[in-house]
Design a protein around this motif. Structure first.
Motif, PDB file in Angstrom:
ATOM      1  N   PHE A  92      10.202   8.790 -32.750  1.00  0.00           N
ATOM      2  CA  PHE A  92      10.950   7.553 -32.519  1.00  0.00           C
ATOM      3  C   PHE A  92      10.038   6.342 -32.698  1.00  0.00           C
ATOM      4  N   LYS A  93      10.385   5.548 -33.712  1.00  0.00           N
ATOM      5  CA  LYS A  93       9.608   4.350 -34.072  1.00  0.00           C
ATOM      6  C   LYS A  93      10.366   3.117 -33.606  1.00  0.00           C
ATOM      7  N   VAL A  94       9.875   1.947 -34.005  1.00  0.00           N
ATOM      8  CA  VAL A  94      10.614   0.715 -33.732  1.00  0.00           C
ATOM      9  C   VAL A  94      12.032   0.889 -34.283  1.00  0.00           C
ATOM     10  N   PRO A  95      13.052   0.631 -33.482  1.00  0.00           N
ATOM     11  CA  PRO A  95      14.429   0.907 -33.940  1.00  0.00           C
ATOM     12  C   PRO A  95      14.809   0.095 -35.175  1.00  0.00           C
ATOM     13  N   ARG A 107      20.549   6.889 -30.973  1.00  0.00           N
ATOM     14  CA  ARG A 107      19.658   7.553 -31.929  1.00  0.00           C
ATOM     15  C   ARG A 107      18.992   8.791 -31.321  1.00  0.00           C
ATOM     16  N   ARG A 123       7.420  10.450 -28.840  1.00  0.00           N
ATOM     17  CA  ARG A 123       8.052   9.268 -28.239  1.00  0.00           C
ATOM     18  C   ARG A 123       9.544   9.584 -28.086  1.00  0.00           C
ATOM     19  N   GLU A 127      10.702   5.011 -24.429  1.00  0.00           N
ATOM     20  CA  GLU A 127      10.210   3.739 -24.974  1.00  0.00           C
ATOM     21  C   GLU A 127      11.100   2.577 -24.530  1.00  0.00           C
ATOM     22  N   ASP A 128      12.348   2.882 -24.232  1.00  0.00           N
ATOM     23  CA  ASP A 128      13.289   1.826 -23.841  1.00  0.00           C
ATOM     24  C   ASP A 128      13.117   1.346 -22.405  1.00  0.00           C
ATOM     25  N   VAL A 131       7.776   0.204 -23.776  1.00  0.00           N
ATOM     26  CA  VAL A 131       7.463  -0.924 -24.663  1.00  0.00           C
ATOM     27  C   VAL A 131       8.495  -2.054 -24.493  1.00  0.00           C
ATOM     28  N   VAL A 132       9.730  -1.671 -24.311  1.00  0.00           N
ATOM     29  CA  VAL A 132      10.813  -2.660 -24.186  1.00  0.00           C
ATOM     30  C   VAL A 132      10.642  -3.511 -22.919  1.00  0.00           C
ATOM     31  N   LEU A 137      11.644  -7.088 -24.245  1.00  0.00           N
ATOM     32  CA  LEU A 137      12.585  -7.091 -25.367  1.00  0.00           C
ATOM     33  C   LEU A 137      14.038  -7.178 -24.897  1.00  0.00           C
TER      34      LEU A 137
END
Ligand code: AMP
Ligand code: MG
Length: 268
Positions: A92-95, A107, A123, A127-128, A131-132, A137
């Protein structure tokens, strides 16, 4: 191995776990590699074959960790003997724009394992809330609801026959520094180096506390987190391999019976 499992609802302190720890294996690096290659990798291969043959259960492995914590290396080392037919890695990368146009689990849900399959998340939906959160974000009132949502999502997967195991690869800040320097200085590793990693590194403490919340709030009976000391790669590998073997053995799987008449079938 249970010592690395996080108890649901605990007052767990990430800083209380030593990333350098190697206490459950006395033999050292060389011996560990031998045990991995000669015992653990082949045992995982057998269990995966059984899972695939039985075709009834699903296994989801979640790998999370700071940059350079060894997510890719773990997949390579732990699953190196497993038949690629029965295993799949979802990274799972940057959406993408399309992914961002949906809820954050959209996803993720489409990548979960089907019957007989092992899927490794490199990942994940975590991540939500990592990183988020760290990069703001989405607002707090959005990400803070996600712990419960994730627990519910994973409970639903577990109730539909999915065994879930989640690993946090725990490295120290010094170890990350050394690994980033190695990437910078080794021509064959330089492609993995990104200047963005240095900005992320500045946010180390924010990430550690975001991880601590994840571990406290989403380690459940149906989807436990294990915090794996990961400064020593050899130790990380045998700990993860052992936990996976124990988990798969506990499913008590059986090869399916042969269809009636198989044993006496005449092959001309
Ligand atoms: P890598 O794993 O090194 O290929 O990097 C993937 C990058 O994608 C990391 O920097 C992640 O933090 C980022 N990423 C993954 N999922 C999300 C997400 N849901 N929102 C924002 N960034 C993400
Ligand atoms: Mg990276």
């Amino acid at each position: 191995m249970d010592r690395y499992r996080i108890t649901a609802g605990s007052k767990f302190q990430l800083a209380g776990i030593d990333p350098d720890e190697t206490s459950l294996f006395d033999g050292g690096k060389k011996e560990a590699r031998k045990v991995l290659e000669e015992e653990l990798n082949p045992r995982l291969e057998e269990l995966q074959d059984l899972l695939y043959a039985e075709g009834k259960r699903r296994v989801l492995i979640v790998l999370q960790g700071m940059d350079t914590s060894g997510k890719d290396g773990t997949i390579r080392s732990v699953f190196n003997a497993v038949d690629p037919l029965g295993i799949r890695v979802a990274s799972f990368k940057v959406p993408s724009a399309e992914e961002l146009a949906h809820d954050y689990l959209w996803r993720v849900h489409r990548q979960v394992p089907g019957n007989g399959e092992i899927v490794i998340f490199n990942r994940s939906h975590y991540e939500d809330v990592l990183v988020v959160r760290v990069h703001k974000l989405v607002p707090k009132n959005v990400w803070s609801k996600r712990f419960d949502q994730i627990n519910d999502f994973e409970r639903m997967l577990a109730a539909s026959g999915t065994t879930i195991v989640k690993f946090f690869l725990h490295i120290s800040s010094d170890e990350q520094k050394a690994r980033l320097e190695e990437r910078r200085d080794t021509p064959e590793k330089r492609w993995k180096f990104s200047l963005g990693d240095l900005d992320e590194r500045k946010l180390w403490d924010d990430y550690q506390s975001a991880y601590q919340d994840v571990l406290r709030r989403t380690s459940t009976e149906w989807a436990p987190w294990y915090v794996v000391p990961a400064n020593a790669k050899w130790y990380r590998n045998i700990v993860i391999a052992n936990i996976l073997i124990k988990t798969l053995e506990s499913l008590d799987m059986k090869y399916p019976p042969a269809p009636k008449g198989t044993e006496t079938a005449v092959i001309e």
